[in-house]
Design an enzyme around this catalytic site. Structure first.
Site: not given
Length: 440
Positions: A159, A382
């Site tokens: 983060h 994908d």
């Protein structure tokens, strides 16, 4: 029977091409400097394609490793190491890559997911804050292969350099490379890496808010809202026309506040009011030129919705109205000021919005925190074996935390809600909520 995941190999994936020397010192922007030092987690589950008995783990792993290496050459800060609270040393030390064997069927996860078991699909503990951040990987990936031939890709990103939008941009680029190679569309997936020029870093010596792990017994559950139920919910607001995220947020906030009113220990110190905070992605709000969605960094602000009195009969429209007003306050004018001399003070004030609300109430207010990932295209990621069957995160170890994610069909929302155990029991049987929650 417990679901067992066994890590079978560990390696470090380095960028496919070395980072040029003039790019080695990557400056954190002001908002990165104020970001918490833990990992953002995400897991993407892929069913075995119908035309294959099982995905070949060797070929899949080979393509994942090669394309990851190439993606790291574009997102080169992710292959480096954090240096203090000012920069990343883009030294090409690489990202962690684990391969694991899940000794069960993917259907066991998809049909009845055990949220407490999801952590084992990830390469790192997620929300544990550790002091040696400079020695840690910025990015970690775990490829989990199921007995049925399905795959789970668990990813954690620091983060300190990335938010959920950054993670989405990286996954989009990585999967594009896995499908079509790095040539051809590289210009479309190369990230925007100049956030520090807009939100210039500062010499920060202020006390940061602590990220406290709750001592209460917590329960995290997911609540799904399909497209049809969201349409019915939004119709409840009449002419207000809230977004799907605003409508779900208002419903959850209202339900949680009503839940708190039914606690058995209610007394004169019972929380008399509640407030909500929401994380706002600022990329599209920057003026005069909006930032691209693939801008790397912590490009968000926290907005606090004004306090609602728990003893007054507030309607859904009331919750949505004050929520929308607070979100709209993060506008172009606000962000122009954030880039100016008062930037640090404003950014710090945003981070402290929740703690200040809690402190001002002397324990008589319940605070709910919301963060929406619903618009990020995780379900388009994908890696040559189709779209994910399910995308999820993990539980957050702080009470009254809500993450909103999209669904595979594209028109629903999945809410991951963490409450205390006693609150969750009452929350999940709220009649108004149950009118709109879909079956898992």
């Amino acid at each position: 029977m417990a679901m067992k995941v066994e890590v079978v190999s560990t390696e470090t994936i380095k960028p496919s091409s070395p980072t040029p020397s003039h790019l080695r010192n990557f400056k954190l922007c002001l908002l990165d400097q104020l970001a918490p030092p833990f990992y953002v987690p995400l897991i993407l589950f892929y069913s075995c394609p119908d035309d294959k008995v099982a995905l070949n783990s060797a070929s899949v792993t080979g393509n994942l490793r090669t394309s990851l290496s190439q993606a790291l050459s574009l997102f080169y800060p992710l292959g480096g190491r954090v240096k203090g609270n000012a920069a990343i040393d883009c030294n090409d030390e690489g990202a962690l890559y684990l391969e694991a064997k899940a000794h069960f069927e993917l259907s066991e996860v998809l049909s009845n997911p055990d949220i407490n078991q999801l952590l084992q699909f990830l390469p790192f503990p997620t929300y544990r804050v550790t002091p040696n951040i400079e020695e840690q990987f910025i990015l970690g990936v775990q490829a989990n292969f199921f007995n049925c031939g399905g795959i789970g890709i668990g990813i954690c990103i620091s983060h300190k350099i990335a938010d959920a939008a950054s993670l989405s941009a990286f996954l989009t680029a990585w999967s594009e490379i896995a499908l079509n190679g790095i040539d051809g569309k590289a210009s479309l997936i190369t990230p925007f890496l100049k956030a520090s020029e807009l939100f210039q870093p500062k010499d920060i010596n202020i006390k940061m808010p602590s990220w406290v792990i709750s001592n209460e017994k917590l329960s995290t559950k997911r609540f799904r809202f399909n497209g049809e139920s969201l349409s019915h919910l939004r119709a409840r607001f009449g002419s207000a026309s809230p977004t799907a995220v605003e409508a779900v947020t208002a419903l959850i906030w209202k339900t949680a506040m009503e839940t708190a009113r039914k606690r058995p220990e209610r007394n004169e110190n019972y929380p008399l009011s509640s407030a909500a905070t929401h994380v706002v992605n600022i990329r599209s709000r920057v003026r005069p030129q909006p930032l691209p969605e693939n801008a790397l960094g912590n490009l968000w602000q926290i907005t606090a919705a004004p306090v609602m009195d728990a003893n007054k009969g507030a309607e859904l429209q009331d919750f949505a109205g004050i929520l929308r007003k607070s979100i709209r306050a993060i506008d172009g004018e606000y962000l122009s000021m954030l880039q100016g001399d008062r930037g640090l003070a404003m950014a710090y004030e945003s981070l402290m919005a929740a703690p200040k609300l809690a402190a001002s109430s002397a324990g008589k207010m319940e605070l709910y925190r919301f963060s929406s990932w619903a618009r990020f295209p995780f379900y388009k990621v994908d890696f040559c074996f189709g779209r994910p069957a399910w995308v999820c995160t993990t539980s957050f170890p702080t009470q009254n935390m809500v993450f909103l994610l999209g669904t595979r069909c594209g028109d629903g929302i999945e809410a991951w809600i963490t409450l205390t155990e006693h609150d969750m029991i009452e929350f999940e049987r709220n009649d108004e909520l149950l009118q709109f929650v879909s079956s898992p």
